[in-house]
Design an enzyme around this catalytic site. Structure first.
Site, PDB file in Angstrom:
ATOM      1  N   ASN A  46      -6.512   1.364  -0.078  1.00  0.00           N
ATOM      2  CA  ASN A  46      -5.800   1.665  -1.360  1.00  0.00           C
ATOM      3  C   ASN A  46      -6.298   0.842  -2.413  1.00  0.00           C
ATOM      4  O   ASN A  46      -5.468   0.655  -3.452  1.00  0.00           O
ATOM      5  CB  ASN A  46      -4.355   1.195  -1.068  1.00  0.00           C
ATOM      6  CG  ASN A  46      -3.421   2.369  -0.861  1.00  0.00           C
ATOM      7  OD1 ASN A  46      -2.312   2.504  -1.075  1.00  0.00           O
ATOM      8  ND2 ASN A  46      -3.775   2.890   0.627  1.00  0.00           N
TER       9      ASN A  46
ATOM     10  N   SER B  80       0.804  -1.124   0.033  1.00  0.00           N
ATOM     11  CA  SER B  80       0.137   0.128  -0.062  1.00  0.00           C
ATOM     12  C   SER B  80       0.783   1.287  -0.026  1.00  0.00           C
ATOM     13  O   SER B  80       1.907   1.375   0.419  1.00  0.00           O
ATOM     14  CB  SER B  80      -0.991   0.061   1.304  1.00  0.00           C
ATOM     15  OG  SER B  80      -0.181   0.309   2.449  1.00  0.00           O
ATOM     16  N   CYS B  81       0.156   2.330  -0.229  1.00  0.00           N
ATOM     17  CA  CYS B  81       0.824   3.502  -0.454  1.00  0.00           C
ATOM     18  C   CYS B  81       0.801   4.348   1.063  1.00  0.00           C
ATOM     19  O   CYS B  81       0.401   5.287   1.019  1.00  0.00           O
ATOM     20  CB  CYS B  81       0.188   4.769  -1.187  1.00  0.00           C
ATOM     21  SG  CYS B  81       0.680   4.242  -3.026  1.00  0.00           S
ATOM     22  N   ASP B  82       1.096   3.396   1.950  1.00  0.00           N
ATOM     23  CA  ASP B  82       1.007   4.023   3.359  1.00  0.00           C
ATOM     24  C   ASP B  82       2.586   3.503   3.822  1.00  0.00           C
ATOM     25  O   ASP B  82       3.083   2.496   4.053  1.00  0.00           O
ATOM     26  CB  ASP B  82       0.150   3.344   4.241  1.00  0.00           C
ATOM     27  CG  ASP B  82      -0.341   3.666   5.580  1.00  0.00           C
ATOM     28  OD1 ASP B  82       0.988   4.087   6.211  1.00  0.00           O
ATOM     29  OD2 ASP B  82      -1.402   4.281   5.867  1.00  0.00           O
TER      30      ASP B  82
END
EC number: 4.1.1.17
Lengths: 390, 390
Positions: B380, B337-339
């Site tokens: 996401n 994920s973009c985390d």
């Protein structure tokens, strides 16, 4: 019981209106519910867009993929930053054009790259050789920007070195992209989510402009500067208005980078957080022993049902109740699940009315970002966060 | 590509068979998938039940509410510990009797209490005055056990003081329960999830038997001793067999408590973790700079799509690949994920084959507990963990 929150009264004096808060105040909820106001997203978009004049907003869809929000933003002229195929499909379904969507995840599934390229998306992020190889094979000739690690962040939400490469790798990656037939068009970075002061951008921009100059000196014709996100939401600590914050950032960007063809900004939280509040309820108030320092207050929502950003007590939400005129005292705040990690605030206890008791309604302010999708599918049998769109 | 995992070969020598591992080795998966073998749950149940002879197992449904697991356990004669109305409904739907279900969450919704009482559930947990008031009103006359805080835990999964009251409050709460017309029948506690050694129970049992004696001395006729969970699963560090572990715990219990009418144990992880493995894939392998100490390995599953128990690197899963005969080296392991918080192991890097690369299949062992329900509904744009039940 029809309650009036002190905060709502306060808010209605300070800003023109807060439809989500009004809605929560006048209704009962069976379970934790996020009430979202797309009109508030539109207002915020306009303010940010004005401040960012000269830059284009690519909304970070992951912050809140509610279709009505995407639709509102499409109508406003927003562009989008997608993390996955599903987010791309969502944007397209709401009327976004492929040329207005960037695929900003540096860790992409090969099948997602192929899908994106197939529908006409032409702007991708990368930070590693292996990602360029995937792009070259499944999105031949695409434009790519290189994500760079930011060494000095002053954001509220914990950063890691997960995304981006060291500055020293940018030119070699761009060279490799050229060799592979891709078009390296620029760089991206991220100051960190919830960067409360525009001034915090300055050291990061100082870092990034060196990278930018280095790549240009190496012969790369850079046209895309992706500023990432970091635009803050109000969680109790003062922040600038979105317009003045964005304007200050753009001023700092122009002072360093001069004229750039395409400056992108990717607000997520800063666009949608203030557009929604959560209606919740107190399930239990207790003390562990008679001489316990703090009460424990348990809500019907917790870390696994929407408030994941309380992880490490990073995001500190504001709680409002009908008892906010009573005396306040510190308490440990926790969620409803049978999981001992489901504690929201303990290291820094939360101040809440001492009269608070089981059954009391609680409104949690500015929860429009990173709540619904962080909710688990059914941990402990609790359903995901309910959503009402006004 | 049909791969053979070194681990599978190894496992098939050590134990009779591992159907979930065999299934994963022989198939392709479009996305991260948990493969569950209910027969393995049955075997584990039998072993634990044998070791716990004299005690009754109440499976902690929250560990994995897959209906087939509940059904398997009903057929085996298991009882159940539920955290919410939805978990109660699930157990009933799979044939469990209300008298075999305890409602063990100390933070219950009033409507859930009323529902449980209405369907015939008669055994509830409590740790506070306000909870007793709710029970007295919505489950009049019900049996209640008081949850006590454990001060000395040696478990792998972080505990907090979220559940239970101090020992000094047990008698006052039981007295109050009597006054309210409830029937205080015993105590419960929890040594902490993933308590790897049965010997770790001893100091906790020493603590608890004092509470038990205190309540009996105060005139309460105690018949229920709820040992909670803590039964471990194998994550690479050696643990006793379930039978001998359970037997040692019961020996320690009897040595301190003597004959008790109804001893309950609530295994969750210890019953189901080893019954499933996750099929995953490497999305990217990279280095942040040429002189980076460690590689970064990114999987298609992360903290928000099933591996939530990597929080604070608490549970350390075992990863197996087709390259396990190659040289191994340390890497930081992260999700897709973009985390930036979606990093699985960084403080203690994971040893994985140096030849690992994008597209390689990875099997994550013993993921039957606390994975599916911890997954977010779509962070996401990634779907929740897929499940295949053999």
């Amino acid at each position: 019981m029809n309650v009036t929150y002190r905060g709502i009264v306060r808010a209605s004096c300070a800003i023109s209106s807060d439809r989500a808060a009004d809605y929560i105040a006048s209704r009962q909820f069976e379970r934790p519910t996020l009430v979202l106001d797309p009109m508030r997203v539109a207002t915020q978009y306009d303010a940010l867009a004005e401040g960012l004049s000269g830059a284009r907003i690519h909304y970070a869809v992951k912050a809140n993929p509610q279709p009505e929000i995407i639709g509102t933003l499409v109508a406003r002229g927003s562009r989008f930053d997608a993390a996955s195929r599903a987010e791309i499909e969502l944007c397209l379904s709401q009327g976004a054009q492929p040329c207005d969507i960037s695929f900003g995840n540096t860790i992409k599934k090969v099948s997602d790259i192929a899908f994106a390229y197939g529908v006409g998306i032409d702007l991708f992020a990368a930070d590693a050789e292996a990602e360029l190889l995937k792009l070259a094979e499944h999105a031949p000739g695409a434009r790519v920007y290189i994500r760079v690690i930011v060494e000095h962040s002053q954001a509220d939400w914990p950063l890691s070195r997960k995304f981006g490469c060291a500055a020293s790798k940018v030119v070699p990656l761009m060279d490799m992209a050229v060799e592979l037939g891709l078009r390296p068009v620029g760089i991206s970075f991220h100051v960190g989510s919830q960067t409360r002061r525009a001034a915090f951008w300055n050291p990061v921009l100082d870092e990034m402009v060196k990278v930018w100059a280095m790549a240009k000196d190496a012969g790369h014709d850079l046209t895309v500067l992706n500023l990432g996100g970091g635009f803050p939401a109000f969680y109790g600590e003062s922040i600038d208005t979105p317009r003045s914050y964005a304007s200050e950032v753009m001023h700092a960007v122009r002072a360093r980078f001069g004229a750039v063809d395409y400056v992108m900004a990717e607000p997520g939280r800063g666009l949608v957080a203030e557009a929604g509040h959560i209606a919740a309820e107190v399930l239990l108030v207790s003390r562990k022993s008679d001489d316990d320092m703090h009460r424990w207050v348990y809500l019907d929502i917790g870390k696994f049902s929407g408030l994941a950003e309380t992880m490490d007590e990073a995001i500190r939400y504001q709680f409002e109740t009908a008892r906010d005129d009573d005396e306040f005292g510190p308490c440990v705040l926790a969620g409803p699940s049978c999981d001992s990690a489901d504690v929201l605030y303990e290291k820094r206890p939360m101040m809440l009315p001492v009269s608070l008791s089981a059954g009391d309604k609680v409104m949690i302010r500015n929860c429009g970002a990173y709540t619904t999708t962080y909710a688990t599918i059914g941990f402990n049998g609790f359903p995901p966060l309910d959503v009402i769109v006004l």
